[in-house]
Write an enzyme that holds these catalytic residues in place. Sequence first.
Site, PDB file in Angstrom:
ATOM      1  N   ASN A  12       0.852  -1.197   0.000  1.00 23.35           N
ATOM      2  CA  ASN A  12       0.000   0.000   0.000  1.00 23.35           C
ATOM      3  C   ASN A  12       0.889   1.248   0.000  1.00 23.35           C
ATOM      4  O   ASN A  12       1.713   1.431   0.906  1.00 23.35           O
ATOM      5  CB  ASN A  12      -0.897  -0.055   1.251  1.00 23.35           C
ATOM      6  N   HIS A  20      -5.687   3.703  -1.894  1.00 19.78           N
ATOM      7  CA  HIS A  20      -7.018   4.031  -1.371  1.00 19.78           C
ATOM      8  C   HIS A  20      -7.384   5.430  -1.862  1.00 19.78           C
ATOM      9  O   HIS A  20      -6.767   6.405  -1.453  1.00 19.78           O
ATOM     10  CB  HIS A  20      -6.966   3.976   0.164  1.00 19.78           C
ATOM     11  N   ARG A  38      -9.548   8.152  -1.389  1.00 20.06           N
ATOM     12  CA  ARG A  38     -10.533   8.612  -0.403  1.00 20.06           C
ATOM     13  C   ARG A  38     -11.402   9.728  -0.977  1.00 20.06           C
ATOM     14  O   ARG A  38     -10.960  10.452  -1.865  1.00 20.06           O
ATOM     15  CB  ARG A  38      -9.809   9.138   0.846  1.00 20.06           C
ATOM     16  N   HIS A  63      -4.668  11.560   0.265  1.00 23.72           N
ATOM     17  CA  HIS A  63      -3.352  11.080  -0.205  1.00 23.72           C
ATOM     18  C   HIS A  63      -3.411  10.775  -1.711  1.00 23.72           C
ATOM     19  O   HIS A  63      -3.041  11.631  -2.506  1.00 23.72           O
ATOM     20  CB  HIS A  63      -2.774   9.946   0.650  1.00 23.72           C
ATOM     21  N   HIS A  96      -3.897  -4.143   7.867  1.00 23.73           N
ATOM     22  CA  HIS A  96      -3.998  -2.965   8.730  1.00 23.73           C
ATOM     23  C   HIS A  96      -3.090  -3.090   9.950  1.00 23.73           C
ATOM     24  O   HIS A  96      -3.242  -3.996  10.756  1.00 23.73           O
ATOM     25  CB  HIS A  96      -5.422  -2.646   9.199  1.00 23.73           C
ATOM     26  N   GLY A  97      -2.134  -2.188   9.999  1.00 23.09           N
ATOM     27  CA  GLY A  97      -1.243  -2.105  11.152  1.00 23.09           C
ATOM     28  C   GLY A  97      -0.132  -3.140  11.162  1.00 23.09           C
ATOM     29  O   GLY A  97       0.591  -3.261  12.160  1.00 23.09           O
ATOM     30  N   HIS A 139       1.552   1.454   6.038  1.00 25.11           N
ATOM     31  CA  HIS A 139       2.156   2.476   6.887  1.00 25.11           C
ATOM     32  C   HIS A 139       3.527   2.083   7.433  1.00 25.11           C
ATOM     33  O   HIS A 139       4.493   2.817   7.317  1.00 25.11           O
ATOM     34  CB  HIS A 139       1.181   2.815   8.033  1.00 25.11           C
TER      35      HIS A 139
HETATM   36  N1  PXP Z   1      -5.924  -2.973   4.082  1.00 27.50           N
HETATM   37  C1  PXP Z   1      -6.921  -2.064   4.067  1.00 27.50           C
HETATM   38  C2  PXP Z   1      -8.261  -2.504   3.578  1.00 27.50           C
HETATM   39  C3  PXP Z   1      -6.693  -0.735   4.482  1.00 27.50           C
HETATM   40  O1  PXP Z   1      -7.691   0.157   4.453  1.00 27.50           O
HETATM   41  C4  PXP Z   1      -5.390  -0.373   4.896  1.00 27.50           C
HETATM   42  C5  PXP Z   1      -5.107   1.030   5.314  1.00 27.50           C
HETATM   43  O2  PXP Z   1      -5.435   1.936   4.345  1.00 27.50           O
HETATM   44  C6  PXP Z   1      -4.381  -1.342   4.851  1.00 27.50           C
HETATM   45  C7  PXP Z   1      -4.672  -2.645   4.471  1.00 27.50           C
HETATM   46  C8  PXP Z   1      -2.958  -1.023   5.199  1.00 27.50           C
HETATM   47  O3  PXP Z   1      -2.877  -0.672   6.531  1.00 27.50           O
HETATM   48  P1  PXP Z   1      -1.493  -0.097   7.066  1.00 27.50           P
HETATM   49  O4  PXP Z   1      -1.225   1.161   6.311  1.00 27.50           O
HETATM   50  O5  PXP Z   1      -1.749   0.122   8.514  1.00 27.50           O
HETATM   51  O6  PXP Z   1      -0.439  -1.144   6.805  1.00 27.50           O
END
Ligand code: PXP
Length: 240
Positions: A9, A45, A47, A52, A194-195, A217
């Site tokens: 990402n 993403h 938005r 971004h 995520h995370g 991230h």
């Molecule tokens: N997957 C989805 C569906 C997300 O919305 C996000 C954050 O935008 C991520 C993965 C990646 O999360 P992170 O940036 O915390 O690694």
Amino acid sequence: MSKIRLGVNIDHVATVRNARGENYPSPLRAALFAQKSGADSVTIHLREDRRHINDTDLKEIKSKLKIPFNLEIAATNEMLKIALKRKPPFICIVPEKRQEITTEGGLNLNFKKNFLKKIINKLKKNKSRISLFVEPNLNDIKESKNLNADCVEIHTGKFCNLVNKNKNHKNELKRIKTAVTLGNKLGLEVHAGHGLTYKSAKILAKISGIKEFNIGHFLIGESIFVGLSKTIKNFRKIVK
Ligand code: PXP
């Protein structure tokens, strides 16, 4: 055990660019770097507030990237129209709140259910693979199947937070494992994201049945330290 695909990402490359209103660092360049470095897909993403990734990034990435890109969108008419036009190979439908710092939780699948069903079918007919971003709970996994999604992406935020803070993550890990098992049983392809950090990804990579990780991230943040020394040395040559 089959290989887990890695989706990179690159939203936060655009965050850094937009912080100065410049045209660098370029998300397209980051996407091509990800491709060259072994990523299986690139996630962006778009938005509603374009904080971004913007529409030009989407257009450029669509035209230059050879590996699949995964477009994250909220379930809105505007995003449906864009996704139908740009035909991303992969789409992940996510919840979106304007004030949130990041996607704070999974979708509420009872909200706008008919609309969700409608857009999933339209996007599938348009040849995109559809994933729903959900919490690791069994009802949401079942509901994703009922909604005719191809995949679910399990929101790993809570688990990753516990791992990060060295707190007990046993129950959350169990919840994720149970959700993965059910997803597989129902014939859904299961993803996670995520995370994720090195530590949390290492734990989750041991669960069989997860086919794809989407990581942003931490990966972009860590890249600073992998590349900082080289960049300083490059400047050292210029500033003699
Ligand atoms: N997957 C989805 C569906 C997300 O919305 C996000 C954050 O935008 C991520 C993965 C990646 O999360 P992170 O940036 O915390 O690694």
